[in-house]
Every structure is written in C-alpha cells, then in structure tokens.
Scaffold this active site. Structure first.
Site, PDB file in Angstrom:
ATOM      1  N   SER A   7       9.837  13.152  54.206  1.00 56.14           N
ATOM      2  CA  SER A   7      10.227  12.431  52.990  1.00 56.14           C
ATOM      3  C   SER A   7       8.981  12.143  52.154  1.00 56.14           C
ATOM      4  O   SER A   7       8.172  11.266  52.495  1.00 56.14           O
ATOM      5  CB  SER A   7      10.921  11.122  53.373  1.00 56.14           C
ATOM      6  OG  SER A   7      10.931  10.263  52.259  1.00 56.14           O
ATOM      7  N   HIS A  31      12.079  16.501  52.276  1.00 57.20           N
ATOM      8  CA  HIS A  31      13.192  15.613  51.943  1.00 57.20           C
ATOM      9  C   HIS A  31      12.875  14.894  50.633  1.00 57.20           C
ATOM     10  O   HIS A  31      11.835  14.231  50.506  1.00 57.20           O
ATOM     11  CB  HIS A  31      13.347  14.611  53.089  1.00 57.20           C
ATOM     12  CG  HIS A  31      14.475  13.647  52.977  1.00 57.20           C
ATOM     13  ND1 HIS A  31      15.756  13.938  53.367  1.00 57.20           N
ATOM     14  CD2 HIS A  31      14.495  12.359  52.548  1.00 57.20           C
ATOM     15  CE1 HIS A  31      16.528  12.874  53.180  1.00 57.20           C
ATOM     16  NE2 HIS A  31      15.791  11.899  52.681  1.00 57.20           N
ATOM     17  N   ASP A  33      14.003  12.061  48.121  1.00 61.37           N
ATOM     18  CA  ASP A  33      14.831  10.860  47.987  1.00 61.37           C
ATOM     19  C   ASP A  33      15.055  10.515  46.521  1.00 61.37           C
ATOM     20  O   ASP A  33      14.168   9.957  45.869  1.00 61.37           O
ATOM     21  CB  ASP A  33      14.155   9.676  48.690  1.00 61.37           C
ATOM     22  CG  ASP A  33      14.306   9.764  50.201  1.00 61.37           C
ATOM     23  OD1 ASP A  33      15.445   9.922  50.675  1.00 61.37           O
ATOM     24  OD2 ASP A  33      13.277   9.672  50.893  1.00 61.37           O
ATOM     25  N   MET A  35      16.722   8.302  43.793  1.00 59.64           N
ATOM     26  CA  MET A  35      17.350   6.972  43.671  1.00 59.64           C
ATOM     27  C   MET A  35      17.501   6.597  42.206  1.00 59.64           C
ATOM     28  O   MET A  35      16.579   6.824  41.414  1.00 59.64           O
ATOM     29  CB  MET A  35      16.490   5.924  44.370  1.00 59.64           C
ATOM     30  CG  MET A  35      16.199   6.254  45.818  1.00 59.64           C
ATOM     31  SD  MET A  35      15.372   4.892  46.648  1.00 59.64           S
ATOM     32  CE  MET A  35      14.895   5.672  48.189  1.00 59.64           C
ATOM     33  N   HIS A  64      18.374  14.184  48.956  1.00 61.27           N
ATOM     34  CA  HIS A  64      19.205  13.049  49.382  1.00 61.27           C
ATOM     35  C   HIS A  64      19.500  12.233  48.133  1.00 61.27           C
ATOM     36  O   HIS A  64      18.630  11.522  47.628  1.00 61.27           O
ATOM     37  CB  HIS A  64      18.417  12.246  50.437  1.00 61.27           C
ATOM     38  CG  HIS A  64      19.103  11.010  50.902  1.00 61.27           C
ATOM     39  ND1 HIS A  64      18.453  10.041  51.638  1.00 61.27           N
ATOM     40  CD2 HIS A  64      20.382  10.570  50.756  1.00 61.27           C
ATOM     41  CE1 HIS A  64      19.299   9.060  51.908  1.00 61.27           C
ATOM     42  NE2 HIS A  64      20.473   9.352  51.385  1.00 61.27           N
ATOM     43  N   MET A  66      20.804   9.362  46.288  1.00 62.13           N
ATOM     44  CA  MET A  66      21.255   7.962  46.356  1.00 62.13           C
ATOM     45  C   MET A  66      21.560   7.542  44.930  1.00 62.13           C
ATOM     46  O   MET A  66      20.865   6.707  44.328  1.00 62.13           O
ATOM     47  CB  MET A  66      20.165   7.108  47.007  1.00 62.13           C
ATOM     48  CG  MET A  66      20.083   7.330  48.506  1.00 62.13           C
ATOM     49  SD  MET A  66      18.491   6.835  49.202  1.00 62.13           S
ATOM     50  CE  MET A  66      17.552   8.309  48.900  1.00 62.13           C
ATOM     51  N   MET A 135      22.328   7.196  57.884  1.00 66.03           N
ATOM     52  CA  MET A 135      21.250   6.299  57.454  1.00 66.03           C
ATOM     53  C   MET A 135      20.985   5.293  58.565  1.00 66.03           C
ATOM     54  O   MET A 135      21.887   4.562  58.976  1.00 66.03           O
ATOM     55  CB  MET A 135      21.633   5.553  56.173  1.00 66.03           C
ATOM     56  CG  MET A 135      21.647   6.395  54.914  1.00 66.03           C
ATOM     57  SD  MET A 135      20.144   7.355  54.646  1.00 66.03           S
ATOM     58  CE  MET A 135      18.893   6.072  54.507  1.00 66.03           C
ATOM     59  N   GLY A 140      17.002   2.867  50.153  1.00 60.22           N
ATOM     60  CA  GLY A 140      16.286   2.236  49.040  1.00 60.22           C
ATOM     61  C   GLY A 140      14.772   2.328  49.159  1.00 60.22           C
ATOM     62  O   GLY A 140      14.086   2.445  48.153  1.00 60.22           O
ATOM     63  N   PHE A 141      14.271   2.286  50.386  1.00 63.55           N
ATOM     64  CA  PHE A 141      12.819   2.238  50.550  1.00 63.55           C
ATOM     65  C   PHE A 141      12.383   2.938  51.834  1.00 63.55           C
ATOM     66  O   PHE A 141      13.131   2.940  52.820  1.00 63.55           O
ATOM     67  CB  PHE A 141      12.338   0.774  50.616  1.00 63.55           C
ATOM     68  CG  PHE A 141      12.765  -0.015  49.416  1.00 63.55           C
ATOM     69  CD1 PHE A 141      11.987  -0.026  48.268  1.00 63.55           C
ATOM     70  CD2 PHE A 141      13.979  -0.712  49.424  1.00 63.55           C
ATOM     71  CE1 PHE A 141      12.400  -0.735  47.141  1.00 63.55           C
ATOM     72  CE2 PHE A 141      14.404  -1.421  48.304  1.00 63.55           C
ATOM     73  CZ  PHE A 141      13.604  -1.433  47.152  1.00 63.55           C
ATOM     74  N   SER A 142      11.170   3.472  51.807  1.00 60.28           N
ATOM     75  CA  SER A 142      10.555   3.984  53.038  1.00 60.28           C
ATOM     76  C   SER A 142       9.958   2.809  53.800  1.00 60.28           C
ATOM     77  O   SER A 142       9.776   1.728  53.244  1.00 60.28           O
ATOM     78  CB  SER A 142       9.414   4.955  52.707  1.00 60.28           C
ATOM     79  OG  SER A 142       9.884   6.012  51.948  1.00 60.28           O
ATOM     80  N   GLY A 143       9.626   3.033  55.050  1.00 60.43           N
ATOM     81  CA  GLY A 143       8.884   2.035  55.819  1.00 60.43           C
ATOM     82  C   GLY A 143       9.702   0.862  56.320  1.00 60.43           C
ATOM     83  O   GLY A 143       9.145  -0.181  56.662  1.00 60.43           O
ATOM     84  N   ASP A 173      17.954   9.329  59.129  1.00 62.62           N
ATOM     85  CA  ASP A 173      16.989   8.995  58.085  1.00 62.62           C
ATOM     86  C   ASP A 173      16.729   7.497  58.060  1.00 62.62           C
ATOM     87  O   ASP A 173      17.638   6.700  57.801  1.00 62.62           O
ATOM     88  CB  ASP A 173      17.579   9.467  56.739  1.00 62.62           C
ATOM     89  CG  ASP A 173      16.620   9.299  55.584  1.00 62.62           C
ATOM     90  OD1 ASP A 173      15.447   8.961  55.823  1.00 62.62           O
ATOM     91  OD2 ASP A 173      17.052   9.509  54.436  1.00 62.62           O
ATOM     92  N   GLY A 174      15.473   7.132  58.332  1.00 61.79           N
ATOM     93  CA  GLY A 174      15.061   5.735  58.213  1.00 61.79           C
ATOM     94  C   GLY A 174      14.460   5.186  59.491  1.00 61.79           C
ATOM     95  O   GLY A 174      15.150   5.108  60.509  1.00 61.79           O
ATOM     96  N   GLY A 175      13.179   4.855  59.442  1.00 61.99           N
ATOM     97  CA  GLY A 175      12.529   4.211  60.585  1.00 61.99           C
ATOM     98  C   GLY A 175      12.386   5.102  61.816  1.00 61.99           C
ATOM     99  O   GLY A 175      12.317   4.596  62.936  1.00 61.99           O
ATOM    100  N   GLY A 195       9.361   9.492  56.837  1.00 61.78           N
ATOM    101  CA  GLY A 195       8.490   9.111  55.739  1.00 61.78           C
ATOM    102  C   GLY A 195       7.183   8.563  56.301  1.00 61.78           C
ATOM    103  O   GLY A 195       6.220   9.296  56.513  1.00 61.78           O
TER     104      GLY A 195
HETATM  105  C1  DX5 Z   1      15.406   5.517  52.421  1.00 60.42           C
HETATM  106  C2  DX5 Z   1      15.145   6.994  52.304  1.00 60.42           C
HETATM  107  C3  DX5 Z   1      14.396   7.572  53.453  1.00 60.42           C
HETATM  108  C4  DX5 Z   1      12.990   7.051  53.628  1.00 60.42           C
HETATM  109  C5  DX5 Z   1      12.492   7.396  54.992  1.00 60.42           C
HETATM  110  O1  DX5 Z   1      16.286   5.145  51.460  1.00 60.42           O
HETATM  111  O2  DX5 Z   1      16.370   7.686  52.201  1.00 60.42           O
HETATM  112  O3  DX5 Z   1      14.391   8.992  53.380  1.00 60.42           O
HETATM  113  O4  DX5 Z   1      12.124   7.582  52.649  1.00 60.42           O
HETATM  114  O5  DX5 Z   1      11.268   6.746  55.205  1.00 60.42           O
HETATM  115  P1  DX5 Z   1      10.856   6.105  56.619  1.00 60.42           P
HETATM  116  O6  DX5 Z   1      10.820   7.250  57.605  1.00 60.42           O
HETATM  117  O7  DX5 Z   1       9.498   5.536  56.343  1.00 60.42           O
HETATM  118  O8  DX5 Z   1      11.882   5.098  56.959  1.00 60.42           O
HETATM  119 ZN    ZN Z   2      16.348   9.876  52.502  1.00 60.53          ZN
END
Ligand code: DX5
Ligand code: ZN
Length: 216
Positions: A7, A31, A33, A35, A64, A66, A135, A140-143, A173-175, A195
């Site tokens: 990502s 990937h 993202d 938004m 992806h 969103m 998900m 909404g956010f990475s990390g 996807d996520g964490g 990400g």
């Molecule tokens: C969140 C995104 C994810 C995110 C993943 O809304 O869809 O793709 O960037 O980032 P990490 O792996 O840091 O959770």
């Molecule tokens: Zn994503």
C-alpha cells in the site's frame, strides 16, 4: 499461495518511484488506496497517482476504492492500468451491476467489507467475485491496529468459499505485520496488503516470518 500487495499510502510519496523500486523485488502487487473524504474520513489520491505508479512498475495494481458511487469511476481505473478493483459492499446499492462492470472490462472484481459487515452479506454474490477484501481495520488510514475479531471472520469466509467449491481469493488489509500475519494466513488469507509493515518496518524480518509459517 501467499502474495503481498504494498500500500503506497504508507510510503514516502515525495519519492514515489524510488519507494516502489525499493519494495518491488519483495512484493507481488501495488495497492492503491483511493479515498474520497465521504465514504471514509480521509482524502488520498486517484487517477493521476495511478498513472504515475503505472509508469514506475510492471507489477499488477489493485485499486481499493473507498469512495461512494464507484460505478462512475471503475472503468477509468481499469483503462489506466488497474487489474484488480475492490469496491466496498457498503458503498454499492447495485453491487452485482458494479461487479459485472469491472469484469466485463477485463479486470478482477473484489468486494471489500468493513470490519462490522458480516460475510453473510456476500452469500448471494460470492460466486461472481474474484476476491473478497476483508478490512482488518476501519478504512481511512494506514498504521492502525489490527482488529482481532477479523481472524474468525476470515476463517468463516474461507470455509464458505471451500463449501461452495469456489476459487475466490481472500485479501486482507490493515495492521498486517509480524504479530498478526500468522493468524490471518492460517485462517485462509492469501493476499496480504501491507502499508506500515512494508514501508516503515523491518520487512526482511517479516518476510522470514511469513516464509516460516506452517499452518496445521
Ligand atoms: C486503510 C487502507 C489500507 C492501509 C494499510 O484504509 O485501506 O490499505 O493503507 O496500511 P497498514 O498496513 O499500515 O494498516
Ligand atoms: Zn486498502
């Protein structure tokens, strides 16, 4: 099969092409993202960034989305080089129609589910999908921190896919990181979106862990 999709949202976007080149040898996909600030509380990027990434690498790109009303944009994402498109179940009134819009254009159709959306919502459409994007954080956010209840959800989806004899892929996807990867892989996830885990952590150590995972 275990695949990684990086990502770029978590990368240093001021050096996008170097960042893509840096991780390219270790990953299978990029990937993107997208938004819109309406479906999720953040705004990222869209077509121009897809075009830029397309120029940096020959790897497949999964978009992806969103965004609300994804049916207005899916064809353009495909024209610009995305080969997997994930639309959110929660953002589509006529999901079947969007899925076929994607497939008729020659791309793979994935449906993404927010953490609170049960997999049963896809029971009537699962066989039309190339994949499901679970998900494992609120989009909404990475990390962000991985939501533990996702593990059981992935396992149930994997069971549903097997029972129906389908080849539908499960993307998560996520964490996803060293601490969460074993649980998701052993529950049936095949494509890992990452990400922070790839752009901001010790990825070599993650790769070693991933390769050593044996599920019983
Ligand atoms: C969140 C995104 C994810 C995110 C993943 O809304 O869809 O793709 O960037 O980032 P990490 O792996 O840091 O959770
Ligand atoms: Zn994503």
């Amino acid at each position: 099969m275990r695949m990684i999709s990086a990502s770029i949202l978590a990368s240093d976007l001021s050096r996008l092409s170097e960042e893509v080149k840096r991780v390219e040898p270790y990953i299978d996909m990029i990937h993107l993202d997208v938004m819109d600030g309406v479906f999720v509380p953040n705004i990222t990027f869209g077509f121009p960034v897809l075009e830029a990434v397309r120029k940096c690498t020959d790897l497949p790109i999964d978009a992806h989305l969103m965004i609300i009303n994804p049916e207005k944009y899916v064809e353009r994402f495909i024209d610009l080089g995305a080969s997997i498109i994930a639309v959110h179940y929660e953002a589509c009134v006529h999901l079947h129609k969007v899925v076929y819009q994607i497939k008729d254009k020659g791309a793979q159709a994935y449906v993404a589910l927010n953490p609170h959306t049960p997999i049963e919502m896809l029971s009537e459409i699962l066989e039309d999908l190339d994949g499901v994007l679970i998900m494992t954080v609120n989009p909404g956010f990475s990390g962000q921190k991985f939501i533990q209840s996702s593990v059981e959800k992935i396992r149930k989806l994997s069971e549903m896919i097997q029972k129906k004899g389908l080849k539908t892929k499960i993307m998560v996807d996520g964490g996803i990181n060293e601490n969460t990867v074993e649980k998701v892989v052993c529950s049936g996830a095949e494509i890992l979106v990452m990400g922070y885990g790839i752009f901001r952590s010790d990825f070599a150590s993650f790769k070693r862990k991933l390769e050593a995972i044996k599920c019983f």
